[in-house]
Scaffold this active site. Structure first.
Site, short mmCIF file in Angstrom:
data_model
loop_
_atom_site.label_atom_id
_atom_site.label_comp_id
_atom_site.label_asym_id
_atom_site.label_seq_id
_atom_site.Cartn_x
_atom_site.Cartn_y
_atom_site.Cartn_z
N HIS A 98 35.02 36.47 42.72
CA HIS A 98 35.08 35.00 42.82
C HIS A 98 34.73 34.22 44.12
CE1 HIS A 98 38.23 37.56 44.86
NE2 HIS A 98 38.74 36.27 45.45
N CYS A 149 29.73 38.62 47.78
CA CYS A 149 31.15 38.65 47.98
C CYS A 149 31.34 37.85 49.31
CB CYS A 149 31.72 40.10 47.97
SG CYS A 149 31.48 41.14 49.47
N GLY A 193 31.83 44.36 51.08
CA GLY A 193 32.60 45.19 50.20
C GLY A 193 31.78 45.37 49.17
N HIS A 221 11.84 49.72 55.78
CA HIS A 221 12.15 51.31 56.24
C HIS A 221 13.09 51.78 55.22
CE1 HIS A 221 11.61 50.93 61.01
NE2 HIS A 221 10.38 50.66 60.12
N ARG A 253 13.11 59.94 54.63
CA ARG A 253 14.51 59.56 54.81
C ARG A 253 15.33 59.25 53.41
NH1 ARG A 253 12.77 56.81 60.41
NH2 ARG A 253 12.83 58.79 61.36
#
Length: 154
Positions: free
Chosen positions: A9, A73, A78, A106, A144
Site C-alpha cells: 500500500h 514498499c 522489507g 556483481h 558467488r
C-alpha cells in the site's frame, strides 16, 4: 525489456507513477498489485512477484531473460527480504548509483526494490537506467551466484 512490478500500500503511488513513465518508454509492464493504498502486507506481494520472476528467469539475471522484477514498499528493504526467500530470486534494494551498478555487475539481480518513502519516480528511473546500462561481469561473481544457489538447495 519486460518489467514486472509489485508493491504494498505504501508503494502504490510510486508504482503507478513508475508504470506511467515506463509505458512512455514503450516498456512491457505487468503489475501484480497491490492496487490501492488500503493497508496490506508486503510479503504477500513479494511472494507473487518472486514466484513469477523465478518461473520466468530460472534464477538467471535480466541480461539473459530480458525480464526484471521491481518491488516497492515503504523502505524497499522489507519487500527485498521477503523476495529473497523465494528460490531463484536475487532482490537488492537500490538506493544510489553504486548499488544500482553492482546489483547488476556483481550480483546479477533479477529483482530491484525501491523505497516509496525516500525515492521519487525520477530517482527510481535514474537508478533503473544505471542498472540496465551495465552488464553482469560473470567470472568470480558467477562463482558467488552459484554458491547462493547452493544455499537455496540446502
Amino acid at each position: 525489456m519486460k518489467f514486472i512490478l509489485a508493491n504494498d500500500h505504501r508503494g502504490y503511488s510510486l508504482a503507478l507513477k513508475l508504470m506511467n513513465e515506463l509505458s512512455k518508454r514503450n516498456m512491457e509492464l505487468e503489475h501484480l498489485g497491490c492496487y490501492s493504498e488500503d493497508s496490506c502486507d508486503y510479503p504477500d506481494y513479494a511472494r507473487l512477484l518472486g514466484e513469477k520472476i523465478a518461473s520466468l528467469t530460472n534464477g538467471k539475471g535480466s541480461d539473459e531473460t530480458k525480464v526484471l522484477g521491481i518491488g516497492i514498499c515503504g523502505s524497499g528493504v522489507g519487500i527485498a527480504m521477503a523476495l529473497n526467500k523465494v528460490n531463484g530470486v536475487r532482490a537488492i534494494p537500490v538506493y544510489n548509483n553504486h548499488t544500482a551498478k553492482y546489483a547488476k555487475t556483481h550480483n546479477d539481480a533479477n529483482v530491484v526494490t525501491f523505497s516509496a518513502d525516500q525515492q521519487s519516480v525520477e530517482e527510481v528511473l535514474e537508478l533503473l537506467d544505471v542498472f540496465l546500462e551495465n552488464k553482469f561481469e560473470g567470472g568470480r561473481h558467477q562463482r558467488r551466484i552459484d554458491k547462493i544457489k547452493q544455499l537455496e538447495e540446502s
